[in-house]
Design an enzyme around this catalytic site. Structure first.
Site, mmCIF file in Angstrom:
data_model
loop_
_atom_site.group_PDB
_atom_site.id
_atom_site.type_symbol
_atom_site.label_atom_id
_atom_site.label_comp_id
_atom_site.label_asym_id
_atom_site.label_seq_id
_atom_site.Cartn_x
_atom_site.Cartn_y
_atom_site.Cartn_z
ATOM 1 N N TYR A 169 4.269 -7.180 7.032
ATOM 2 C CA TYR A 169 4.005 -6.151 8.040
ATOM 3 C C TYR A 169 3.345 -6.727 9.282
ATOM 4 O O TYR A 169 3.311 -6.094 10.331
ATOM 5 C CB TYR A 169 3.147 -5.016 7.469
ATOM 6 C CG TYR A 169 3.871 -4.132 6.464
ATOM 7 C CD1 TYR A 169 5.163 -4.429 6.052
ATOM 8 C CD2 TYR A 169 3.273 -3.007 5.931
ATOM 9 C CE1 TYR A 169 5.830 -3.638 5.129
ATOM 10 C CE2 TYR A 169 3.929 -2.202 5.010
ATOM 11 C CZ TYR A 169 5.209 -2.532 4.609
ATOM 12 O OH TYR A 169 5.865 -1.738 3.700
ATOM 13 N N LYS A 185 6.792 -11.718 -6.552
ATOM 14 C CA LYS A 185 8.213 -11.996 -6.773
ATOM 15 C C LYS A 185 8.361 -13.524 -6.774
ATOM 16 O O LYS A 185 9.100 -14.111 -5.969
ATOM 17 C CB LYS A 185 9.045 -11.312 -5.686
ATOM 18 C CG LYS A 185 10.549 -11.361 -5.895
ATOM 19 C CD LYS A 185 11.049 -10.480 -7.034
ATOM 20 C CE LYS A 185 12.554 -10.657 -7.203
ATOM 21 N NZ LYS A 185 13.084 -9.954 -8.398
ATOM 22 N N ASP A 194 9.872 -5.998 -9.420
ATOM 23 C CA ASP A 194 10.910 -5.081 -9.919
ATOM 24 C C ASP A 194 10.543 -4.570 -11.311
ATOM 25 O O ASP A 194 10.654 -3.370 -11.604
ATOM 26 C CB ASP A 194 12.302 -5.737 -9.880
ATOM 27 C CG ASP A 194 12.324 -7.180 -10.369
ATOM 28 O OD1 ASP A 194 11.243 -7.751 -10.655
ATOM 29 O OD2 ASP A 194 13.427 -7.750 -10.469
ATOM 30 N N ASP A 225 2.749 -1.081 -0.802
ATOM 31 C CA ASP A 225 3.195 0.132 -0.116
ATOM 32 C C ASP A 225 4.201 0.870 -0.993
ATOM 33 O O ASP A 225 4.087 2.079 -1.243
ATOM 34 C CB ASP A 225 3.819 -0.274 1.236
ATOM 35 C CG ASP A 225 4.151 0.924 2.107
ATOM 36 O OD1 ASP A 225 3.641 2.031 1.843
ATOM 37 O OD2 ASP A 225 4.924 0.742 3.073
ATOM 38 N N ASP A 283 3.586 4.480 -3.734
ATOM 39 C CA ASP A 283 4.331 5.747 -3.697
ATOM 40 C C ASP A 283 4.968 6.029 -5.051
ATOM 41 O O ASP A 283 4.974 7.162 -5.532
ATOM 42 C CB ASP A 283 5.433 5.715 -2.623
ATOM 43 C CG ASP A 283 4.962 6.297 -1.289
ATOM 44 O OD1 ASP A 283 3.782 6.091 -0.932
ATOM 45 O OD2 ASP A 283 5.780 6.965 -0.607
HETATM 46 C C1 IPM Z 1 0.948 3.926 3.835
HETATM 47 C C2 IPM Z 1 1.956 4.330 4.862
HETATM 48 C C3 IPM Z 1 1.825 3.397 6.041
HETATM 49 C C4 IPM Z 1 2.077 1.995 5.558
HETATM 50 C C5 IPM Z 1 2.736 3.743 7.235
HETATM 51 C C6 IPM Z 1 2.408 5.121 7.781
HETATM 52 C C7 IPM Z 1 2.685 2.718 8.306
HETATM 53 O O1 IPM Z 1 3.240 4.300 4.321
HETATM 54 O O2 IPM Z 1 -0.254 3.955 4.141
HETATM 55 O O3 IPM Z 1 1.346 3.612 2.720
HETATM 56 O O4 IPM Z 1 3.203 1.568 5.414
HETATM 57 O O5 IPM Z 1 1.112 1.309 5.285
HETATM 58 MG MG MG Z 2 3.275 3.956 2.226
#
Ligand code: IPM
Ligand code: MG
Length: 379
Positions: A146, A197, A230, A254, A258
């Site tokens: 990033y 990985k 993975d 990231d 989620d």
């Molecule tokens: C998170 C979000 C952020 C990230 C975005 C909004 C840039 O997805 O905090 O996980 O990728 O870090």
């Molecule tokens: Mg995120």
């Protein structure tokens, strides 16, 4: 009377989308702890995003930057939403959440994943899979792909375009976040799973070597395992209760966080803390935010779940304000509100009553009074 210089400084930045709505509720919770538990803090509210951009030409106006600069902790709501012509990409980039994480060197992002049994029936995974889920993902937040250079989009000689980014990690960047993971594991079940990985990427080969070396040198009392990313994604859905502390790089963290949100039952419930380096006074800058993001589809409707933001306040009580008992009190109050049936739309079962964002705030404040009252009685 508290001396102002002994007060913790908290910047409250609701931001965009549902951010201001959920943050309004967590601010009520902070106010409760200041008034009822005498937690020494001053709050400074500041604007971020589209609104200040329209008024001042900046998504991060100078007052907001100043409030965040001087703060011990930042309570952050959310940023983002549909791309509009109102805020050009360049203006958005200056003062973006990513650049703020970098500015304050908030390298350790803690995302606890806890499945509340009260939510088992509304969760997307089966109740037996969610049983006993209680782990923390630590995501490296200020490096990796990033932030790596070079990056860009170029046009090739044959007229095609090529996009490119750079995944990179240094020894120190790996070691400091791994250290956070090992130290946290010592306060929990004593297990760290490092995710990479390493069968494909050199950055991951280095990651695994450095984590292993730090473990051998300083943390051999902690149990260390490694998973490829993975496989980790699969294990988080198959048997999330196996994990205690998981540590990984920026992009993997990231994505996995989620994914892991579903192992808690709901994205709306998840808090996070982003921590900077410890300074010479033993303090570390911190930003607390719910994981859910701006949710533009429901923004402004007053139906968003404020519990991710409220539970972020519990993390703030524990990690910045040094009030572990108050953190626990708040977590108990949230659990009590849920056990009593308080539900916003995202965690409600079909055909059952739903609370508004503000009503969920009320439910938590009522539960705080009750739980605190019971604690006083039994003291
Ligand atoms: C998170 C979000 C952020 C990230 C975005 C909004 C840039 O997805 O905090 O996980 O990728 O870090
Ligand atoms: Mg995120």
């Amino acid at each position: 009377m508290s001396n102002l210089s002994n007060m913790f400084k908290i910047a409250v930045v609701g931001g965009e989308g549902i951010g201001p709505e959920v943050t309004a509720q967590s601010q009520r919770v902070l106010d409760w702890f200041a008034a009822r538990r005498k937690v020494p803090m001053v709050l400074r509210k500041a604007q971020y995003g589209r609104d200040p951009y329209l008024a001042t030409g900046k998504v991060l106006p100078p007052e907001t930057a100043e409030a965040m600069d001087e703060a011990d902790a930042i309570l952050w709501g959310a940023t983002g939403g549909p791309e509009t012509t109102e805020v050009p990409a360049a203006a958005r980039k200056a003062g973006s959440l990513l650049s703020l994480r970098r500015k304050y060197d908030l390298y350790a992002n803690l995302r606890p994943i806890v499945a509340d049994p009260a939510l088992a029936d509304s969760a997307p995974l089966k109740a037996h899979v969610l049983d006993g889920v209680d782990f923390v993902i630590i995501r490296e937040l200020t490096s990796g792909i990033y932030f790596g250079e070079p990056r860009g989009i170029e046009t090739l000689a044959d007229g095609q375009r090529r996009g490119f980014n750079t995944e990179q990690y240094t020894t120190n960047q790996i070691r400091r976040v791994a250290r956070t993971a090992f130290e946290l594991a010592r306060t929990r079940k004593g297990r760290v799973c490092s995710v990479d990985k390493a069968n494909v990427l050199e950055t991951s080969v280095l990651w695994r070597e450095e984590v292993t070396a730090l473990h051998a040198a300083e943390f051999s009392d902690v149990e260390l395992s490694h998973l490829y990313v993975d496989n980790a994604a699969m294990q988080i859905v198959r048997e999330p209760s196996q994990f205690d502390v998981m540590v990984t790089g920026n992009i993997f963290g990231d994505i996995l966080s989620d994914c892991a949100a579903m192992a808690s039952g709901s994205l709306g419930m998840l808090p996070s803390a982003s921590l900077g380096p410890v300074d010479r006074f033993g303090r570390r800058k911190a930003l607390y935010e719910p994981v859910h993001g701006s949710a533009p589809d429901i923004a402004g409707k007053g139906v968003a779940n404020p519990l991710g933001s409220i539970l972020s306040v519990a993390m703030m009580l524990r990690l910045t304000l040094d009030r572990p008992d108050d953190a626990e009190l708040l977590e108990k109050a949230v659990a009590a509100a849920l056990a009593a049936g308080a539900r916003t739309a995202d965690i409600a079962e079909p055909g059952t009553a739903r609370l508004s964002t503000h009503e969920m705030g009320d439910a938590v404040l009522n539960a705080l009074e009750q739980v605190a009252g019971k604690q006083r009685e039994s003291a």
